[in-house]
Design a protein around this motif. Sequence first.
Motif, PDB file in Angstrom:
ATOM      1  N   LEU A   1      62.489 -26.591  82.489  1.00 46.17           N
ATOM      2  CA  LEU A   1      61.481 -27.461  83.080  1.00 46.17           C
ATOM      3  C   LEU A   1      60.328 -27.588  82.097  1.00 46.17           C
ATOM      4  O   LEU A   1      59.834 -26.577  81.574  1.00 46.17           O
ATOM      5  N   TYR A   2      59.912 -28.824  81.827  1.00 45.00           N
ATOM      6  CA  TYR A   2      58.823 -29.067  80.885  1.00 45.00           C
ATOM      7  C   TYR A   2      57.781 -29.990  81.498  1.00 45.00           C
ATOM      8  O   TYR A   2      58.098 -30.854  82.332  1.00 45.00           O
ATOM      9  N   CYS A   3      56.536 -29.808  81.080  1.00 43.86           N
ATOM     10  CA  CYS A   3      55.454 -30.742  81.387  1.00 43.86           C
ATOM     11  C   CYS A   3      55.301 -31.680  80.197  1.00 43.86           C
ATOM     12  O   CYS A   3      55.206 -31.219  79.053  1.00 43.86           O
ATOM     13  N   ILE A   4      55.271 -32.977  80.458  1.00 41.22           N
ATOM     14  CA  ILE A   4      55.170 -33.959  79.378  1.00 41.22           C
ATOM     15  C   ILE A   4      54.167 -35.048  79.746  1.00 41.22           C
ATOM     16  O   ILE A   4      53.776 -35.182  80.904  1.00 41.22           O
ATOM     17  N   ASP A   5      53.773 -35.823  78.755  1.00 44.21           N
ATOM     18  CA  ASP A   5      52.905 -36.991  78.894  1.00 44.21           C
ATOM     19  C   ASP A   5      51.475 -36.581  79.250  1.00 44.21           C
ATOM     20  O   ASP A   5      51.137 -36.360  80.417  1.00 44.21           O
ATOM     21  N   PHE A   6      50.644 -36.539  78.223  1.00 45.72           N
ATOM     22  CA  PHE A   6      49.264 -36.083  78.395  1.00 45.72           C
ATOM     23  C   PHE A   6      48.258 -37.097  77.856  1.00 45.72           C
ATOM     24  O   PHE A   6      47.264 -36.742  77.244  1.00 45.72           O
ATOM     25  N   ALA A   7      48.531 -38.369  78.092  1.00 41.40           N
ATOM     26  CA  ALA A   7      47.628 -39.412  77.620  1.00 41.40           C
ATOM     27  C   ALA A   7      46.417 -39.581  78.535  1.00 41.40           C
ATOM     28  O   ALA A   7      45.422 -40.190  78.132  1.00 41.40           O
ATOM     29  N   HIS A   8      46.513 -39.041  79.744  1.00 40.62           N
ATOM     30  CA  HIS A   8      45.444 -39.241  80.726  1.00 40.62           C
ATOM     31  C   HIS A   8      44.980 -37.899  81.272  1.00 40.62           C
ATOM     32  O   HIS A   8      45.231 -37.546  82.423  1.00 40.62           O
ATOM     33  N   VAL A   9      44.322 -37.152  80.402  1.00 38.68           N
ATOM     34  CA  VAL A   9      43.790 -35.835  80.743  1.00 38.68           C
ATOM     35  C   VAL A   9      42.268 -35.909  80.683  1.00 38.68           C
ATOM     36  O   VAL A   9      41.700 -36.386  79.697  1.00 38.68           O
ATOM     37  N   VAL A  10      41.617 -35.443  81.748  1.00 39.75           N
ATOM     38  CA  VAL A  10      40.154 -35.433  81.775  1.00 39.75           C
ATOM     39  C   VAL A  10      39.683 -34.033  82.141  1.00 39.75           C
ATOM     40  O   VAL A  10      40.411 -33.262  82.769  1.00 39.75           O
ATOM     41  N   PRO A  11      38.460 -33.671  81.753  1.00 38.24           N
ATOM     42  CA  PRO A  11      37.942 -32.345  82.106  1.00 38.24           C
ATOM     43  C   PRO A  11      37.867 -32.165  83.616  1.00 38.24           C
ATOM     44  O   PRO A  11      37.489 -33.084  84.352  1.00 38.24           O
ATOM     45  N   ALA A  12      38.221 -30.972  84.079  1.00 33.97           N
ATOM     46  CA  ALA A  12      38.209 -30.691  85.516  1.00 33.97           C
ATOM     47  C   ALA A  12      36.826 -30.343  86.038  1.00 33.97           C
ATOM     48  O   ALA A  12      36.591 -30.402  87.252  1.00 33.97           O
ATOM     49  N   ASN A  13      35.924 -29.951  85.121  1.00 37.60           N
ATOM     50  CA  ASN A  13      34.558 -29.587  85.523  1.00 37.60           C
ATOM     51  C   ASN A  13      34.557 -28.557  86.642  1.00 37.60           C
ATOM     52  O   ASN A  13      33.856 -28.694  87.650  1.00 37.60           O
ATOM     53  N   ASN A  14      35.419 -27.547  86.469  1.00 38.54           N
ATOM     54  CA  ASN A  14      35.498 -26.414  87.398  1.00 38.54           C
ATOM     55  C   ASN A  14      35.933 -26.809  88.810  1.00 38.54           C
ATOM     56  O   ASN A  14      35.536 -26.178  89.796  1.00 38.54           O
ATOM     57  N   THR A  15      36.745 -27.860  88.915  1.00 39.28           N
ATOM     58  CA  THR A  15      37.320 -28.242  90.207  1.00 39.28           C
ATOM     59  C   THR A  15      38.832 -28.243  90.100  1.00 39.28           C
ATOM     60  O   THR A  15      39.391 -28.434  89.016  1.00 39.28           O
ATOM     61  N   LEU A  16      39.504 -28.021  91.215  1.00 38.09           N
ATOM     62  CA  LEU A  16      40.961 -28.016  91.227  1.00 38.09           C
ATOM     63  C   LEU A  16      41.503 -29.447  91.166  1.00 38.09           C
ATOM     64  O   LEU A  16      40.868 -30.390  91.634  1.00 38.09           O
ATOM     65  N   ASP A  17      42.705 -29.574  90.608  1.00 37.46           N
ATOM     66  CA  ASP A  17      43.368 -30.873  90.508  1.00 37.46           C
ATOM     67  C   ASP A  17      44.259 -31.050  91.734  1.00 37.46           C
ATOM     68  O   ASP A  17      45.470 -30.843  91.685  1.00 37.46           O
ATOM     69  N   PHE A  18      43.654 -31.452  92.851  1.00 35.61           N
ATOM     70  CA  PHE A  18      44.402 -31.547  94.108  1.00 35.61           C
ATOM     71  C   PHE A  18      45.451 -32.655  94.070  1.00 35.61           C
ATOM     72  O   PHE A  18      46.461 -32.590  94.767  1.00 35.61           O
ATOM     73  N   ASN A  19      45.237 -33.674  93.265  1.00 35.27           N
ATOM     74  CA  ASN A  19      46.232 -34.733  93.124  1.00 35.27           C
ATOM     75  C   ASN A  19      47.547 -34.171  92.586  1.00 35.27           C
ATOM     76  O   ASN A  19      48.628 -34.446  93.119  1.00 35.27           O
ATOM     77  N   TYR A  20      47.460 -33.358  91.551  1.00 40.28           N
ATOM     78  CA  TYR A  20      48.657 -32.758  90.962  1.00 40.28           C
ATOM     79  C   TYR A  20      49.222 -31.687  91.888  1.00 40.28           C
ATOM     80  O   TYR A  20      50.439 -31.600  92.097  1.00 40.28           O
ATOM     81  N   ILE A  21      48.355 -30.867  92.444  1.00 40.32           N
ATOM     82  CA  ILE A  21      48.807 -29.775  93.312  1.00 40.32           C
ATOM     83  C   ILE A  21      49.586 -30.314  94.504  1.00 40.32           C
ATOM     84  O   ILE A  21      50.629 -29.767  94.890  1.00 40.32           O
ATOM     85  N   SER A  22      49.107 -31.402  95.101  1.00 39.60           N
ATOM     86  CA  SER A  22      49.790 -31.987  96.250  1.00 39.60           C
ATOM     87  C   SER A  22      51.205 -32.430  95.897  1.00 39.60           C
ATOM     88  O   SER A  22      52.162 -32.161  96.634  1.00 39.60           O
ATOM     89  N   GLY A  23      51.360 -33.117  94.755  1.00 34.92           N
ATOM     90  CA  GLY A  23      52.685 -33.552  94.338  1.00 34.92           C
ATOM     91  C   GLY A  23      53.609 -32.391  94.053  1.00 34.92           C
ATOM     92  O   GLY A  23      54.791 -32.411  94.410  1.00 34.92           O
ATOM     93  N   LEU A  24      53.070 -31.360  93.418  1.00 36.62           N
ATOM     94  CA  LEU A  24      53.877 -30.189  93.095  1.00 36.62           C
ATOM     95  C   LEU A  24      54.335 -29.484  94.364  1.00 36.62           C
ATOM     96  O   LEU A  24      55.499 -29.071  94.479  1.00 36.62           O
ATOM     97  N   ARG A  25      53.447 -29.355  95.332  1.00 34.20           N
ATOM     98  CA  ARG A  25      53.808 -28.690  96.588  1.00 34.20           C
ATOM     99  C   ARG A  25      54.906 -29.445  97.324  1.00 34.20           C
ATOM    100  O   ARG A  25      55.857 -28.848  97.827  1.00 34.20           O
ATOM    101  N   LYS A  26      54.761 -30.768  97.389  1.00 37.76           N
ATOM    102  CA  LYS A  26      55.748 -31.556  98.129  1.00 37.76           C
ATOM    103  C   LYS A  26      57.094 -31.575  97.412  1.00 37.76           C
ATOM    104  O   LYS A  26      58.148 -31.607  98.068  1.00 37.76           O
TER     105      LYS A  26
END
Length: 283
Positions: free
Chosen positions: A247-272
């Motif tokens: 399993l690999y993580c790919i495609d990092f053209a749209h990465v922004v600083p989290a500013n000490n907050t969780l990435d709930f958009n990604y977490i939600s997709g991963l959980r589902k």
Amino acid sequence: MEQNGPSSVPFRLVKFDNQVAGHSSRDGKNSIGIQKNNEGLIFKPISNLPAGDNEVKFYEEVGYTAGAELLLEFIPKYYGTEVVNVQGRDIKFLKLQDVTHGFQQPCIMDVKIGSQTWEPSAPKHKREAEARKYSATKIALSFCIPGYQVYDICTGTFKKVGKDEGKRLTAETLPHALNEFLNYNSGYSIFLIQHFLSYLFKLMSWWEKQTLYHIYASSLLFIYDASMLKNIKCQEIKENCLSWIKLYCIDFAHVVPANNTLDFNYISGLRKLIDLLKKLRDC
């Protein structure tokens, strides 16, 4: 790590036949698509847009970022950038590990994570265009499947599903696509799911805590070598399965600083995604 000027690569690049998503040579005469060489490297064209520079910046810096060590385990190895003359044009490429190198019957699925696949700063037309893509599955599941390739060991044939078919998937039909990719009819899908879940659990343990990045339009790449499945009763093959189920993580053209907050958009997709694979396993 950039190499300037036309390539000093002493061998010819060829089309990467295992590409299942993203821009490819089929998208028009000016589209190059991912290339490969004979030494286990893929060459991914770098966009002239800011997103291209953003992806290079991510690869250059992630290896030196405190707290990103676990994520680094899931990222293909990065070998810098290089300018190569392809079809009479000098194209700048990212050089990355070919994670399918050596596979006899590579099965590959691209799963884009998150219901939002655009950066918060994206212009309105970009947000609207992205929202329309794969909307049926992104809204219901917080992820989508842009494409996959599978070797059906029951029929002995390869099948490739592209982005047009992926866009037609719904919450009801997507599980069937997962089962097809996992060679469900062969009886080996539970074995594969168990190993993919072990990777996903590990990745989730990082994502639920990390406040370094918010990553949009990034994918998880599921890969395995179907040629190994019929031999999994052999203990040696079982013990070495981590070399042919990945399993690999790919495609990092749209990465922004989290500013000490969780990435709930990604977490939600991963959980589902995890929940759906567990359901397929248990059924």
